[in-house]
Design a protein around this motif. Structure first.
Motif, short mmCIF file in Angstrom:
data_model
loop_
_atom_site.label_atom_id
_atom_site.label_comp_id
_atom_site.label_asym_id
_atom_site.label_seq_id
_atom_site.Cartn_x
_atom_site.Cartn_y
_atom_site.Cartn_z
N VAL A 101 0.83 -1.21 0.00
CA VAL A 101 0.00 0.00 0.00
C VAL A 101 0.87 1.27 0.00
O VAL A 101 0.70 2.12 -0.89
N PHE A 161 -3.48 3.99 -8.23
CA PHE A 161 -3.34 3.07 -7.10
C PHE A 161 -3.90 1.70 -7.49
O PHE A 161 -3.26 0.66 -7.30
N LEU A 201 -1.89 -2.08 -8.04
CA LEU A 201 -2.20 -3.28 -7.24
C LEU A 201 -3.03 -4.31 -8.00
O LEU A 201 -3.36 -5.37 -7.47
N VAL A 218 -4.93 -6.37 5.01
CA VAL A 218 -4.25 -5.07 4.94
C VAL A 218 -3.49 -4.88 6.25
O VAL A 218 -3.76 -5.54 7.24
N LEU A 243 -6.86 2.21 1.93
CA LEU A 243 -7.03 0.86 2.47
C LEU A 243 -8.44 0.35 2.18
O LEU A 243 -8.64 -0.83 1.88
N HIS A 298 -8.42 -0.81 -1.31
CA HIS A 298 -7.69 -2.08 -1.44
C HIS A 298 -8.52 -3.25 -0.87
O HIS A 298 -8.56 -4.34 -1.45
#
Ligand code: CP3
Length: 334
Positions: free
Chosen positions: A76, A110, A114, A139, A181, A184
């Motif tokens: 991250v 971002f 990922l 996470v 987060l 994600h």
């Protein structure tokens, strides 16, 4: 419903599900072989063919109830543009923090950085080895990521003296972390993760007066977000002094305990599902000691919904045969 979901959602106590933190990793020859050829750890995590293969390695060997995606909490900060490297025999090393550039991170950039993690989750999800099992996404907690981002390497036992010097920077980073987060987490769930674990490895470094601002509030925001997506959340605030208060405030679906925590006290004080506890160093001893120590946890939690796991990750020197022994022992315990 998978054994772990039955334990979490129905408070089923008979199934004794088991998975292990760092179950895919350096104690497995087949991992070391891949790692030898892939010296850049971040690149390895972002190679969806290899990371999905590594995720499945322990499931090929052992009767585990979950796969945990092979990735790292420091992806991250990496995707937010901070330099992150893993040095041999040293661990992670991060570059200077540049708030201005981090603040400008675009959601799409971002996501693109990922994307291989999400592809890896999809690949694992489609493998028949996990068809009746959980797939754990994860996470780092905002606090633990903040520690790495500001400290720029593992803090070992304590924070630098001037860690809290720039309060403005800390506040801004925590807000940025919370936003990304959530992105994600949501993408891992969309790709097939059925549980999310929040690793707060450095929760033990904070004093009581700072707990609320740096651990309770940011973690609660993530936990409530995960709950809104109808996926169970496991929290692991390693070495936090007061697990009871943490559970009362954060209310995760499952609490993972570390190995320095007294499991009897936890059983008496906490009524949510418990996971973990066994000291990973026990796996370096012998089968008798391992059996006795595993039995201790199974007995203490015999009338409590409990997911067997360790109190920290599997150590690199672990003999895979000891892992096999542990899993078979837990699965066959009356
Ligand atoms: O549990 C799993 O099997 C899934 C994969 C996973 C990794 N890291 C892979 C990894 C998970 C869940 C993590 C989480 C993680 N990463 C945490 C939280 C858990 C904890 O250990 O407290 C933290 C603090 C990190 C940051 C990190 N990554 C450190 C400090 C290190 C170096 C020290 C170490 O233990 O090796 C890593 C590297 C890392 N992450 C490895 C693996 C398999 C070892 C890489 C190698 O082969 O050299």
């Amino acid at each position: 419903m998978t054994p772990i979901q039955q334990c979490i959602r129905k408070k089923e106590i008979k199934l004794r599900p088991i998975w292990l933190m760092r179950q895919a990793g350096r104690y497995l020859d087949e991992f070391r072989e891949i790692r030898k050829l892939n010296t850049n750890f971040i690149k390895l995590c972002l190679n969806s063919n290899l990371s999905s293969e590594i995720t499945l390695q322990p499931l090929k060997r052992f009767d585990l109830d979950a796969a945990i995606i092979f990735s790292d909490i420091l992806l991250v900060p990496y995707a937010l543009g901070q330099k992150v490297e893993f040095r041999k025999d040293f661990g992670p090393e991060l570059g200077n923090i540049d708030l201005e550039s981090i603040s400008k991170t675009e959601e799409l950039d971002f996501f693109k950085k990922l994307l291989p993690v999400y592809k890896s989750i999809e690949k694992v999800k489609n493998n028949k080895l996990v068809s009746k099992k959980d797939l754990i996404g994860f996470v780092g907690a905002p606090w633990t990521l903040l520690v790495y981002m500001i400290n720029k390497c593992s803090p070992k036992q304590k924070l630098k003296k001037d860690f809290f010097k720039d309060k403005y920077l800390i506040k801004e980073i925590l807000l940025i972390l919370e936003k990304f987060l959530k992105i994600h987490i949501e993408n891992q769930i969309k790709s097939g993760a059925t549980i999310i674990q929040i690793f707060d490895s450095w929760a033990g470094l904070i004093d009581d007066e700072n707990l609320k601002e740096y651990i309770y509030i940011p973690t609660l925001n993530l936990v409530n977000f995960i709950k809104s997506l109808h996926v169970p959340v496991i929290c692991f605030p390693r070495e936090i002094r007061n697990y009871q208060e943490y559970c009362k405030i954060i209310k995760p679906d499952v609490i993972n305990i570390d190995y320095s925590t007294n499991p009897e006290k936890i059983r008496k004080e906490i009524d949510i599902v418990v996971q973990g506890g066994l000291d990973p160093k026990i796996l370096l001893t012998n089968k008798d000691k391992l059996k006795a120590e595993a039995k201790k946890y199974l007995e203490i939690f015999k009338d409590h919904p409990y997911i067997f796991n360790l109190g920290h990750g599997v150590l690199p020197k672990t003999d895979p045969q000891m892992v096999d022994y542990l899993i078979k022992f837990v699965k066959s315990y009356y």
